[in-house]
Motif scaffolding. Sequence first.
Motif, PDB file in Angstrom:
ATOM      1  N   GLN A   1       7.372  85.093 -17.142  1.00 16.80           N
ATOM      2  CA  GLN A   1       8.657  85.639 -17.576  1.00 16.80           C
ATOM      3  C   GLN A   1       9.439  84.622 -18.405  1.00 16.80           C
ATOM      4  O   GLN A   1      10.065  84.965 -19.404  1.00 16.80           O
ATOM      5  N   ASN A   2       9.374  83.347 -18.007  1.00 17.73           N
ATOM      6  CA  ASN A   2      10.097  82.306 -18.739  1.00 17.73           C
ATOM      7  C   ASN A   2       9.384  81.908 -20.023  1.00 17.73           C
ATOM      8  O   ASN A   2      10.026  81.533 -21.012  1.00 17.73           O
ATOM      9  N   GLY A   3       8.048  81.945 -20.017  1.00 16.11           N
ATOM     10  CA  GLY A   3       7.275  81.518 -21.177  1.00 16.11           C
ATOM     11  C   GLY A   3       6.811  80.080 -21.127  1.00 16.11           C
ATOM     12  O   GLY A   3       6.141  79.606 -22.045  1.00 16.11           O
ATOM     13  N   GLY A   4       7.149  79.359 -20.053  1.00 17.31           N
ATOM     14  CA  GLY A   4       6.866  77.933 -19.990  1.00 17.31           C
ATOM     15  C   GLY A   4       5.419  77.594 -19.695  1.00 17.31           C
ATOM     16  O   GLY A   4       4.576  78.471 -19.471  1.00 17.31           O
ATOM     17  N   ILE A   5       5.135  76.281 -19.686  1.00 15.08           N
ATOM     18  CA  ILE A   5       3.771  75.802 -19.459  1.00 15.08           C
ATOM     19  C   ILE A   5       3.750  74.626 -18.482  1.00 15.08           C
ATOM     20  O   ILE A   5       4.691  73.836 -18.418  1.00 15.08           O
ATOM     21  N   VAL A   6       2.636  74.542 -17.750  1.00 14.36           N
ATOM     22  CA  VAL A   6       2.326  73.367 -16.945  1.00 14.36           C
ATOM     23  C   VAL A   6       1.281  72.565 -17.703  1.00 14.36           C
ATOM     24  O   VAL A   6       0.175  73.048 -17.960  1.00 14.36           O
ATOM     25  N   MET A   7       1.634  71.349 -18.086  1.00 15.63           N
ATOM     26  CA  MET A   7       0.719  70.452 -18.776  1.00 15.63           C
ATOM     27  C   MET A   7       0.036  69.621 -17.695  1.00 15.63           C
ATOM     28  O   MET A   7       0.630  68.713 -17.112  1.00 15.63           O
ATOM     29  N   VAL A   8      -1.207  69.982 -17.392  1.00 18.23           N
ATOM     30  CA  VAL A   8      -1.879  69.487 -16.193  1.00 18.23           C
ATOM     31  C   VAL A   8      -2.176  67.999 -16.319  1.00 18.23           C
ATOM     32  O   VAL A   8      -2.724  67.531 -17.322  1.00 18.23           O
ATOM     33  N   VAL A   9      -1.816  67.266 -15.265  1.00 14.92           N
ATOM     34  CA  VAL A   9      -1.874  65.810 -15.240  1.00 14.92           C
ATOM     35  C   VAL A   9      -3.271  65.337 -14.857  1.00 14.92           C
ATOM     36  O   VAL A   9      -4.030  66.046 -14.189  1.00 14.92           O
ATOM     37  N   ALA A  10      -3.592  64.099 -15.249  1.00 14.70           N
ATOM     38  CA  ALA A  10      -4.879  63.493 -14.898  1.00 14.70           C
ATOM     39  C   ALA A  10      -4.760  62.469 -13.778  1.00 14.70           C
ATOM     40  O   ALA A  10      -5.777  61.937 -13.335  1.00 14.70           O
TER      41      ALA A  10
ATOM     42  N   VAL B   1      10.466  76.452 -20.388  1.00 16.64           N
ATOM     43  CA  VAL B   1      10.457  75.103 -19.834  1.00 16.64           C
ATOM     44  C   VAL B   1       9.047  74.533 -19.937  1.00 16.64           C
ATOM     45  O   VAL B   1       8.079  75.255 -20.205  1.00 16.64           O
ATOM     46  N   ILE B   2       8.940  73.233 -19.708  1.00 12.82           N
ATOM     47  CA  ILE B   2       7.626  72.604 -19.593  1.00 12.82           C
ATOM     48  C   ILE B   2       7.575  71.785 -18.309  1.00 12.82           C
ATOM     49  O   ILE B   2       8.610  71.385 -17.754  1.00 12.82           O
ATOM     50  N   PHE B   3       6.370  71.574 -17.836  1.00 14.96           N
ATOM     51  CA  PHE B   3       6.066  70.526 -16.864  1.00 14.96           C
ATOM     52  C   PHE B   3       5.167  69.563 -17.625  1.00 14.96           C
ATOM     53  O   PHE B   3       4.002  69.861 -17.877  1.00 14.96           O
TER      54      PHE B   3
ATOM     55  N   MET C   1      20.801  71.554 -23.021  1.00 14.73           N
ATOM     56  CA  MET C   1      19.501  71.237 -23.608  1.00 14.73           C
ATOM     57  C   MET C   1      18.951  72.442 -24.375  1.00 14.73           C
ATOM     58  O   MET C   1      18.442  72.295 -25.495  1.00 14.73           O
ATOM     59  N   ASN C   2      19.039  73.608 -23.786  1.00 17.07           N
ATOM     60  CA  ASN C   2      18.604  74.824 -24.481  1.00 17.07           C
ATOM     61  C   ASN C   2      19.396  75.045 -25.762  1.00 17.07           C
ATOM     62  O   ASN C   2      18.832  75.418 -26.805  1.00 17.07           O
ATOM     63  N   ARG C   3      20.705  74.808 -25.694  1.00 20.17           N
ATOM     64  CA  ARG C   3      21.557  75.069 -26.860  1.00 20.17           C
ATOM     65  C   ARG C   3      21.180  74.194 -28.044  1.00 20.17           C
ATOM     66  O   ARG C   3      21.188  74.646 -29.199  1.00 20.17           O
ATOM     67  N   ILE C   4      20.845  72.923 -27.785  1.00 24.23           N
ATOM     68  CA  ILE C   4      20.536  72.010 -28.893  1.00 24.23           C
ATOM     69  C   ILE C   4      19.054  72.006 -29.258  1.00 24.23           C
ATOM     70  O   ILE C   4      18.668  71.410 -30.273  1.00 24.23           O
ATOM     71  N   GLY C   5      18.205  72.618 -28.418  1.00 22.19           N
ATOM     72  CA  GLY C   5      16.781  72.673 -28.735  1.00 22.19           C
ATOM     73  C   GLY C   5      15.953  71.593 -28.086  1.00 22.19           C
ATOM     74  O   GLY C   5      14.817  71.340 -28.501  1.00 22.19           O
ATOM     75  N   MET C   6      16.486  70.953 -27.052  1.00 19.06           N
ATOM     76  CA  MET C   6      15.719  69.958 -26.306  1.00 19.06           C
ATOM     77  C   MET C   6      14.983  70.653 -25.167  1.00 19.06           C
ATOM     78  O   MET C   6      15.586  71.403 -24.399  1.00 19.06           O
ATOM     79  N   LEU C   7      13.690  70.402 -25.048  1.00 16.80           N
ATOM     80  CA  LEU C   7      12.896  71.045 -24.011  1.00 16.80           C
ATOM     81  C   LEU C   7      13.265  70.521 -22.627  1.00 16.80           C
ATOM     82  O   LEU C   7      13.463  69.315 -22.436  1.00 16.80           O
ATOM     83  N   VAL C   8      13.335  71.442 -21.667  1.00 14.63           N
ATOM     84  CA  VAL C   8      13.624  71.107 -20.277  1.00 14.63           C
ATOM     85  C   VAL C   8      12.298  70.851 -19.571  1.00 14.63           C
ATOM     86  O   VAL C   8      11.451  71.744 -19.468  1.00 14.63           O
ATOM     87  N   ASP C   9      12.112  69.624 -19.085  1.00 14.86           N
ATOM     88  CA  ASP C   9      10.885  69.229 -18.402  1.00 14.86           C
ATOM     89  C   ASP C   9      11.157  69.173 -16.905  1.00 14.86           C
ATOM     90  O   ASP C   9      12.035  68.439 -16.452  1.00 14.86           O
ATOM     91  N   LEU C  10      10.370  69.947 -16.133  1.00 11.02           N
ATOM     92  CA  LEU C  10      10.597  70.052 -14.701  1.00 11.02           C
ATOM     93  C   LEU C  10       9.578  69.289 -13.863  1.00 11.02           C
ATOM     94  O   LEU C  10       9.537  69.454 -12.646  1.00 11.02           O
ATOM     95  N   SER C  11       8.738  68.457 -14.479  1.00  5.20           N
ATOM     96  CA  SER C  11       7.965  67.517 -13.679  1.00  5.20           C
ATOM     97  C   SER C  11       8.946  66.586 -12.956  1.00  5.20           C
ATOM     98  O   SER C  11      10.013  66.276 -13.484  1.00  5.20           O
TER      99      SER C  11
ATOM    100  N   GLY D   1       1.105  65.972 -23.204  1.00  2.17           N
ATOM    101  CA  GLY D   1       2.499  66.068 -22.793  1.00  2.17           C
ATOM    102  C   GLY D   1       3.168  64.788 -22.355  1.00  2.17           C
ATOM    103  O   GLY D   1       4.404  64.738 -22.266  1.00  2.17           O
ATOM    104  N   HIS D   2       2.367  63.729 -22.064  1.00  2.00           N
ATOM    105  CA  HIS D   2       3.032  62.546 -21.506  1.00  2.00           C
ATOM    106  C   HIS D   2       2.128  61.325 -21.599  1.00  2.00           C
ATOM    107  O   HIS D   2       1.044  61.296 -21.022  1.00  2.00           O
TER     108      HIS D   2
END
Length: 424
Positions: A265-274, A238-240, A210-220, A41-42
Amino acid sequence: MIRIAAAFFVTSCLATGPVAAQDRADAVAAAALEAAPVWDGHNDVPIQLRARFDNRINDFDFSDTLDTATDVRAAMHSDLVRLRRGKVGAQWWSVYVSASLPEPEAVQATIEQIDVTKRLIEANSDAMALALTADDVEAAMAEGKIASLMGMEGGHSIGNSLAVLRQMYAMGARYMTLTHGRTLDWADSATDAPRHGGLNDFGMDVVREMNRIGMLVDLSHVSEEAMHDALDVAGAAVIFSHSGARAVTGHLRNVPDSVLARLPQNGGIVMVVALPWFITEDLRQHAANKAAEEARLKALYPGLPGTVAAELARWEANNRQPASTISDMADHIDHVRDVAGIDHIGIGGDYDGMPTGPVGMEDVTGYPALFAELARRGYSQADLEKIASRNMMRVMREAEAYAASRSGVAPIEYAVGAPRAAEN
């Protein structure tokens, strides 16, 4: 006969002992990463190119960067050889620029980072492929190339303008982290003083657009309140992109259980950091204690920096920094699974954006060891494939489907400069 039976019993025990169990875990992890390579993710290679080489990369060899160490910098964590060893099949490259830049300069610098990332991909087109859609990722992986996507890290990169946001998308950015380390005119950062109680009205419109154009919302990087506000208005998952679980390590950059519980409910994921200070509580506490000791020494010995340095070195010798381990990172994955479920986990290393990864995962080659640890903990091959890339693929396809469903909806418009004026 008795001796033969006893020998057989001992041999059987050895075959089912710790070594055999680790061999099985390695095999399960290897099979999972062969079927579903890591979609990370990053990764901060682009800012390394800016900081180390001023974005002059015509002669830069990305196949092997172990020779990039200098007197003041360690070698880069990433290159093509090591990404292959790490079983990375898709990578979100961060086009991050400092949040301390004035926003017009940040917009320009972000465009420059998009440019240098595209040039890096093109210069290594035998091993990398620019990916703008989930289909592009799938096609690149099928060809044995590293699917390369771009994500912006911090809304300072759009300069309070939805028009700039849309143009960043047109240039290839496919996610944006709403903030970095600084609270913006429209969004509170997790590590800066809040001003809005989360997102203000314009911030919520950023999420909607962002949702309308298809850009993912990242909440990290955003505050807990901003996480909830974004989830309240988000029409897509959403993603983290690089965060841990706050219940395991209390750093404010991590995701609290109140938010994890909403991900199904949202369907999002947490991409766990190292990043060790985000995943190892003892290390976080050690860093805080060291900062406190340094402040105490400066108060005791004003104008004597040599004394402060000597005393701080003595303190460090008596208070050794704890190690961060692969097991620590796996603990965060366990917690996200326990609260949100297996469908809401990914991997977001943050390599080349931190001093080092955990012991055994110091650079991008470490992912197979992490997946072996998860297999040893009982994760199935199907579970590991979801964590590696299938969950991220689902999220991106859902975001694309949502954007397609909104294709007839007009862009959100503001008068030029209105969001900043409204805030002030």
